[in-house]
Design an enzyme around this catalytic site. Structure first.
Site, PDB file in Angstrom:
ATOM      1  N   TYR A  58      23.391 135.806  78.873  1.00  0.00           N
ATOM      2  CA  TYR A  58      22.338 136.885  78.029  1.00  0.00           C
ATOM      3  C   TYR A  58      21.218 137.124  78.705  1.00  0.00           C
ATOM      4  CZ  TYR A  58      25.284 135.825  73.902  1.00  0.00           C
ATOM      5  OH  TYR A  58      26.535 135.948  72.982  1.00  0.00           O
ATOM      6  N   SER A 161      34.822 130.378  72.616  1.00  0.00           N
ATOM      7  CA  SER A 161      34.789 131.590  71.647  1.00  0.00           C
ATOM      8  C   SER A 161      35.715 132.714  72.267  1.00  0.00           C
ATOM      9  CB  SER A 161      33.080 132.126  72.539  1.00  0.00           C
ATOM     10  OG  SER A 161      32.731 133.228  71.809  1.00  0.00           O
ATOM     11  N   GLY A 216      28.488 144.602  62.720  1.00  0.00           N
ATOM     12  CA  GLY A 216      29.021 145.409  63.899  1.00  0.00           C
ATOM     13  C   GLY A 216      27.973 146.030  64.753  1.00  0.00           C
ATOM     14  N   GLY A 218      24.877 146.793  64.122  1.00  0.00           N
ATOM     15  CA  GLY A 218      24.248 147.673  63.394  1.00  0.00           C
ATOM     16  C   GLY A 218      25.172 149.188  63.140  1.00  0.00           C
ATOM     17  N   LEU A 220      27.749 149.380  61.713  1.00  0.00           N
ATOM     18  CA  LEU A 220      28.158 149.303  60.365  1.00  0.00           C
ATOM     19  C   LEU A 220      27.315 149.849  59.166  1.00  0.00           C
ATOM     20  CD1 LEU A 220      30.518 148.404  58.192  1.00  0.00           C
ATOM     21  CD2 LEU A 220      29.360 146.030  58.369  1.00  0.00           C
ATOM     22  N   ASN A 222      24.691 151.986  60.085  1.00  0.00           N
ATOM     23  CA  ASN A 222      24.042 153.417  60.607  1.00  0.00           C
ATOM     24  C   ASN A 222      25.114 154.537  60.969  1.00  0.00           C
ATOM     25  OD1 ASN A 222      21.379 152.622  60.605  1.00  0.00           O
ATOM     26  ND2 ASN A 222      21.815 151.360  62.412  1.00  0.00           N
TER      27      ASN A 222
HETATM   28  N1  LIG Z   1      30.745 134.888  71.655  1.00  0.00           N
HETATM   29  C1  LIG Z   1      30.571 136.231  71.704  1.00  0.00           C
HETATM   30  O1  LIG Z   1      31.357 136.906  72.619  1.00  0.00           O
HETATM   31  C2  LIG Z   1      29.224 137.083  71.374  1.00  0.00           C
HETATM   32  C3  LIG Z   1      29.348 138.633  71.317  1.00  0.00           C
HETATM   33  C4  LIG Z   1      28.260 139.131  70.653  1.00  0.00           C
HETATM   34  C5  LIG Z   1      27.064 138.667  69.920  1.00  0.00           C
HETATM   35  N2  LIG Z   1      27.315 137.083  69.941  1.00  0.00           N
HETATM   36  C6  LIG Z   1      26.410 136.583  69.318  1.00  0.00           C
HETATM   37  O2  LIG Z   1      26.376 137.043  68.001  1.00  0.00           O
HETATM   38  C7  LIG Z   1      24.870 137.511  67.655  1.00  0.00           C
HETATM   39  C8  LIG Z   1      24.757 138.589  66.575  1.00  0.00           C
HETATM   40  O3  LIG Z   1      25.506 139.750  67.245  1.00  0.00           O
HETATM   41  P1  LIG Z   1      24.719 141.051  67.000  1.00  0.00           P
HETATM   42  O4  LIG Z   1      23.447 141.232  67.559  1.00  0.00           O
HETATM   43  O5  LIG Z   1      25.770 142.157  67.526  1.00  0.00           O
HETATM   44  O6  LIG Z   1      24.749 140.958  65.390  1.00  0.00           O
HETATM   45  P2  LIG Z   1      24.574 142.558  64.353  1.00  0.00           P
HETATM   46  O7  LIG Z   1      23.848 141.725  63.321  1.00  0.00           O
HETATM   47  O8  LIG Z   1      25.934 142.821  64.210  1.00  0.00           O
HETATM   48  O9  LIG Z   1      23.952 143.366  65.195  1.00  0.00           O
HETATM   49  C9  LIG Z   1      22.255 143.249  65.329  1.00  0.00           C
HETATM   50  C10 LIG Z   1      21.672 144.581  65.574  1.00  0.00           C
HETATM   51  O10 LIG Z   1      21.963 145.349  64.255  1.00  0.00           O
HETATM   52  C11 LIG Z   1      20.697 145.819  63.893  1.00  0.00           C
HETATM   53  N3  LIG Z   1      20.318 145.619  62.703  1.00  0.00           N
HETATM   54  C12 LIG Z   1      20.543 144.544  61.865  1.00  0.00           C
HETATM   55  N4  LIG Z   1      20.166 144.774  60.722  1.00  0.00           N
HETATM   56  C13 LIG Z   1      19.913 146.235  60.306  1.00  0.00           C
HETATM   57  C14 LIG Z   1      19.702 146.846  59.400  1.00  0.00           C
HETATM   58  N5  LIG Z   1      19.710 146.635  58.031  1.00  0.00           N
HETATM   59  N6  LIG Z   1      19.801 148.419  59.544  1.00  0.00           N
HETATM   60  C15 LIG Z   1      19.825 148.723  60.920  1.00  0.00           C
HETATM   61  N7  LIG Z   1      20.267 147.823  61.850  1.00  0.00           N
HETATM   62  C16 LIG Z   1      20.384 146.630  61.931  1.00  0.00           C
HETATM   63  C17 LIG Z   1      19.450 144.908  64.821  1.00  0.00           C
HETATM   64  O11 LIG Z   1      18.371 145.707  65.065  1.00  0.00           O
HETATM   65  P3  LIG Z   1      16.860 145.240  64.890  1.00  0.00           P
HETATM   66  O12 LIG Z   1      16.734 144.069  65.679  1.00  0.00           O
HETATM   67  O13 LIG Z   1      16.222 146.326  64.604  1.00  0.00           O
HETATM   68  O14 LIG Z   1      17.215 144.544  63.331  1.00  0.00           O
HETATM   69  C18 LIG Z   1      20.417 144.565  66.039  1.00  0.00           C
HETATM   70  O15 LIG Z   1      20.217 145.395  67.227  1.00  0.00           O
HETATM   71  C19 LIG Z   1      24.341 137.755  69.163  1.00  0.00           C
HETATM   72  O16 LIG Z   1      22.792 137.516  69.076  1.00  0.00           O
HETATM   73  C20 LIG Z   1      24.723 136.493  70.018  1.00  0.00           C
HETATM   74  O17 LIG Z   1      24.284 135.450  69.714  1.00  0.00           O
HETATM   75  C21 LIG Z   1      28.419 136.482  70.445  1.00  0.00           C
END
Ligand SMILES: NC(=O)c1ccc[n+]([C@@H]2O[C@H](COP(=O)([O-])OP(=O)(O)OC[C@H]3O[C@@H](n4cnc5c(N)ncnc54)[C@H](OP(=O)(O)O)[C@@H]3O)[C@@H](O)[C@H]2O)c1
Length: 303
Positions: A58, A161, A216, A218, A220, A222
């Site tokens: 990351y 993972s 998703g 974000g 999901l 937007n």
């Molecule tokens: N093991 C793997 O292969 C793997 C892969 C992907 C992710 N991960 C882990 O999972 C964590 C979470 O994944 P993710 O970041 O994809 O999670 P997510 O919660 O699905 O997406 C986060 C994104 O959505 C936006 N968001 C959140 N709340 C929102 C809202 N109410 N309205 C609009 N946009 C919103 C955030 O923007 P804002 O910052 O503006 O709120 C951010 O850009 C990662 O940080 C990582 O640690 C693991």
């Protein structure tokens, strides 16, 4: 050690991590100062979110490590997850010379873990995960590397993972340490885990799942596709029925409703979104509401 006993009674993930996990994948893009990051960590700790998710790939660990260096008292309040096993192109031993690839050879696991420890400014990880299943995985080398890291006190617990059930079972049959989790993508947007057998295998082995990208990424909330619109409409209906403040709370309640002891990862940079997510822990869906969201995702009913 008897692997069967080991498999059937691993350490409970919920005794190690918080109920929600702070994901730091996107940290580099937040552009925050070390001081602001320290404040963010303190704020999510105050919300009860004490587990943080990282990965060597990351490129967020050194940023986080600067916060731990400046505020070392935070370390003992946190449980740190990191991941290893993906080599992007670059010019160090942890990079591919030409082609990005998965690499779970023993020395790569050890080098990656030690780099994570240096970057994070810590002497141990609470959990180390193999980030992706490596098609060429030398399972005996993984076993030796895990044993070495555990014996040296550098890693307390291990997991994987994005593994399917066969990959998980195969690795667990070879390594001595219990694999305490499989961190996978799961959300109303991405339902593959429901039919892949991973959830059933984890329940049979008493292993908790961590769910990434519950929103998703974000999309999901937007998205403008037919599927997004169906989902957003249904999530709003359910939000009203259960008294949720926002549809993301319904998403987390939906993820948590599965009987597999799922621990959601949050990905936001905004503490108010973390605070909102914690309220989902108090919300209850019924089966019909859960299935109405499933139906909105797949676009047809069960019958
Ligand atoms: N093991 C793997 O292969 C793997 C892969 C992907 C992710 N991960 C882990 O999972 C964590 C979470 O994944 P993710 O970041 O994809 O999670 P997510 O919660 O699905 O997406 C986060 C994104 O959505 C936006 N968001 C959140 N709340 C929102 C809202 N109410 N309205 C609009 N946009 C919103 C955030 O923007 P804002 O910052 O503006 O709120 C951010 O850009 C990662 O940080 C990582 O640690 C693991």
């Amino acid at each position: 050690m008897d692997k069967q006993t080991n498999n059937s009674n691993p350490t409970q993930l919920s005794s190690i991590t918080s109920e929600l996990i702070a994901g730091y994948w996107r940290l580099q893009s937040w552009g925050v100062s070390t001081q602001a990051l320290i404040a963010f960590i303190e704020q999510h700790l105050a919300l009860g979110i004490s587990t943080v998710d990282h990965a060597w790939i990351y490129q967020s660990e050194a940023i986080f490590g600067r916060a731990l260096k400046q505020a070392p008292e935070l370390r003992e309040q946190l449980q740190i997850i990191s991941k290893c096993g993906i080599k992007p192109p670059g010019n160090s031993s942890l990079h591919a010379q030409r082609t990005p690839h998965y690499d779970s050879r023993g020395q790569t696991i050890i080098d990656s873990c030690e780099q994570s420890l240096r970057d994070l400014n810590t002497d141990h990880l609470d959990i180390l995960l193999l980030h992706r299943p490596d098609y060429l995985m030398p399972a005996d080398e993984v076993a030796s590397a895990f044993n070495q890291l555990k014996d040296e006190g550098k890693v307390k617990h291990f997991g994987v993972s994005n593994f399917n059930r066969n990959q998980f079972e195969w690795l667990q049959s070879v390594v001595d340490v219990p694999l305490i989790t499989n961190q996978i993508e799961y959300s109303p947007w991405q339902l593959n885990a429901l039919d892949s057998g991973v959830f059933e295998q984890c329940q049979a082995a008493n292993v908790s799942v961590m769910a990434w990208s519950c929103l998703g990424g974000g999309e999901l909330l937007n998205g403008e596709s037919e599927k997004s619109i169906r989902l957003i409409t249904t999530l709003k209906e359910v939000a009203e029925e259960i008294g949720a403040d926002g549809i993301e709370q319904v998403v987390y309640a939906w993820v948590l409703h599965h009987p597999c002891n799922i621990i959601p990862l949050l990905g936001s940079s905004k503490i108010e979104r973390y605070a909102s997510a914690t309220k989902a822990l108090q919300l209850q869906l019924n089966h019909e509401q859960w299935y109405s969201i499933w139906q909105a995702s797949v676009g047809h009913s069960v019958a």
